[in-house]
Design a protein around this motif. Structure first.
Motif, PDB file in Angstrom:
ATOM      1  N   ASP A   1     -47.809  -8.568 -16.420  1.00 33.88           N
ATOM      2  CA  ASP A   1     -48.427  -9.883 -16.208  1.00 33.88           C
ATOM      3  C   ASP A   1     -47.536 -11.046 -16.616  1.00 33.88           C
ATOM      4  O   ASP A   1     -47.884 -12.203 -16.380  1.00 33.88           O
ATOM      5  CB  ASP A   1     -49.763  -9.976 -16.956  1.00 33.88           C
ATOM      6  CG  ASP A   1     -49.596  -9.856 -18.462  1.00 33.88           C
ATOM      7  OD1 ASP A   1     -48.662  -9.154 -18.899  1.00 33.88           O
ATOM      8  OD2 ASP A   1     -50.392 -10.459 -19.193  1.00 33.88           O
ATOM      9  N   ASP A   2     -46.377 -10.767 -17.203  1.00 31.60           N
ATOM     10  CA  ASP A   2     -45.468 -11.819 -17.638  1.00 31.60           C
ATOM     11  C   ASP A   2     -44.375 -12.014 -16.591  1.00 31.60           C
ATOM     12  O   ASP A   2     -43.511 -11.145 -16.408  1.00 31.60           O
ATOM     13  CB  ASP A   2     -44.840 -11.440 -18.983  1.00 31.60           C
ATOM     14  CG  ASP A   2     -44.011 -12.566 -19.586  1.00 31.60           C
ATOM     15  OD1 ASP A   2     -43.410 -13.346 -18.822  1.00 31.60           O
ATOM     16  OD2 ASP A   2     -43.958 -12.659 -20.822  1.00 31.60           O
ATOM     17  N   PRO A   3     -44.362 -13.163 -15.876  1.00 28.05           N
ATOM     18  CA  PRO A   3     -43.350 -13.403 -14.837  1.00 28.05           C
ATOM     19  C   PRO A   3     -41.932 -13.384 -15.388  1.00 28.05           C
ATOM     20  O   PRO A   3     -40.993 -12.989 -14.688  1.00 28.05           O
ATOM     21  CB  PRO A   3     -43.714 -14.790 -14.297  1.00 28.05           C
ATOM     22  CG  PRO A   3     -45.159 -14.965 -14.629  1.00 28.05           C
ATOM     23  CD  PRO A   3     -45.353 -14.257 -15.938  1.00 28.05           C
ATOM     24  N   GLY A   4     -41.764 -13.796 -16.656  1.00 27.61           N
ATOM     25  CA  GLY A   4     -40.429 -13.781 -17.250  1.00 27.61           C
ATOM     26  C   GLY A   4     -39.906 -12.369 -17.401  1.00 27.61           C
ATOM     27  O   GLY A   4     -38.736 -12.084 -17.087  1.00 27.61           O
ATOM     28  N   ASP A   5     -40.773 -11.447 -17.882  1.00 31.77           N
ATOM     29  CA  ASP A   5     -40.367 -10.040 -18.005  1.00 31.77           C
ATOM     30  C   ASP A   5     -40.123  -9.434 -16.631  1.00 31.77           C
ATOM     31  O   ASP A   5     -39.222  -8.609 -16.453  1.00 31.77           O
ATOM     32  CB  ASP A   5     -41.433  -9.243 -18.750  1.00 31.77           C
ATOM     33  CG  ASP A   5     -41.454  -9.553 -20.243  1.00 31.77           C
ATOM     34  OD1 ASP A   5     -40.456 -10.104 -20.742  1.00 31.77           O
ATOM     35  OD2 ASP A   5     -42.472  -9.251 -20.895  1.00 31.77           O
ATOM     36  N   LEU A   6     -40.933  -9.827 -15.646  1.00 31.90           N
ATOM     37  CA  LEU A   6     -40.728  -9.337 -14.289  1.00 31.90           C
ATOM     38  C   LEU A   6     -39.357  -9.743 -13.767  1.00 31.90           C
ATOM     39  O   LEU A   6     -38.633  -8.936 -13.175  1.00 31.90           O
ATOM     40  CB  LEU A   6     -41.816  -9.871 -13.359  1.00 31.90           C
ATOM     41  CG  LEU A   6     -41.620  -9.561 -11.870  1.00 31.90           C
ATOM     42  CD1 LEU A   6     -41.731  -8.074 -11.613  1.00 31.90           C
ATOM     43  CD2 LEU A   6     -42.614 -10.341 -11.028  1.00 31.90           C
ATOM     44  N   GLY A   7     -38.976 -10.999 -14.008  1.00 27.00           N
ATOM     45  CA  GLY A   7     -37.663 -11.467 -13.563  1.00 27.00           C
ATOM     46  C   GLY A   7     -36.541 -10.695 -14.232  1.00 27.00           C
ATOM     47  O   GLY A   7     -35.528 -10.374 -13.595  1.00 27.00           O
TER      48      GLY A   7
END
Length: 252
Positions: A16-22
């Motif tokens: 759910d964290d876009p930063g971790d996804l990136g």
């Protein structure tokens, strides 16, 4: 130049964290899991419900699963994902570098556990994904072999070096009348001995298999209920990487 035939890997990231996804996307590229010109192998879902739906639709090769999601948290997240995608390897991603949590995640069905701090090391993520895929292939092959051994009509037992039974297939229990729990840990010759073969017979059998050769012959065995039956038997030694005998496989 010969075109590569490597199949593109599909990676479902439930995070759910876009930063971790990136960061995951970047490390997937740096790890060589995405080549120039290929489509993005990462499929993103920000909730467990969306991840379960994405797994059903996309059939990913591997799932990267955050344990803290808006609609699920902790080991329950792994259990629900494993139930939804029973054959897909799951790598748990979590901010907690906790050995007990890691063990619980593995027991719940995850194949690996990666603290998010290691996402800054692209080789760690790439290695975890590749190892999960290899393990999944090996497990699938083992499941196939297990299913095949359980399905054959011949009785099969695997023993240790002292001839104590470690595993028996359903056909063996049907032929002999002994349940699996009754035979494991026992010598099949002692349990099935009809008295029709003398000591020289079994001595010759042992000399053959201990020498690393396959023994084949016929004998009369006794079932659990006392009735006798003729059996054609083949016993094969199983060796390890160093050439030493580790087990025996008997096919009746």
């Amino acid at each position: 130049m010969k075109k590569s035939t490597r199949r593109r890997i599909s990676i479902l990231v439930i995070e759910d964290d876009p930063g971790d996804l990136g960061l995951i996307r970047s490390n997937v590229r740096l790890a060589g899991l995405k080549r120039i010109g290929e489509d993005d192998p990462v499929i993103w879902a920000s909730t467990l419900a969306d991840g379960i739906a994405a797994a059903a639709f996309n059939k990913p090769d591997v799932v990267l699963l955050d344990l803290s999601l808006p609609d699920s948290a902790g080991i329950t997240t792994v259990e629900r994902m494993r139930a939804a995608a029973p054959t897909v390897p799951i790598i748990v991603l979590t901010g907690q570098d906790d050995h007990q949590l890691a063990e619980a995640a593995l027991q719940a069905g995850a194949q690996d556990y990666l603290p998010k701090g290691q996402l800054f090391q692209h080789d760690a993520l790439g290695r975890a994904i590749r190892h999960a895929l290899v393990r999944q292939k090996l497990e699938s092959r083992l499941h196939l072999l297990d299913a095949a051994l359980n399905a054959v009509a011949s009785g099969i037992v695997i023993t240790d070096l002292s001839a104590a039974i470690e595993w028996a297939n359903p056909a063996f229990t049907q032929i002999t009348g002994f349940a699996t729990a009754e035979v494991v840990g026992h010598n099949p010759g002692e349990m099935l001995n009809s008295g029709k073969q003398d000591g020289h017979f079994y001595e010759g059998m042992w000399q053959t298999i201990l020498a690393g050769r396959v023994w084949t012959g016929e004998l009369v065995n006794r079932r659990k209920n006392g009735s006798l039956f003729d059996a054609a038997l083949t016993i094969s030694p199983v060796t390890g990487g160093d050439g030493s005998i580790r087990h025996f496989v008997a096919i009746m």
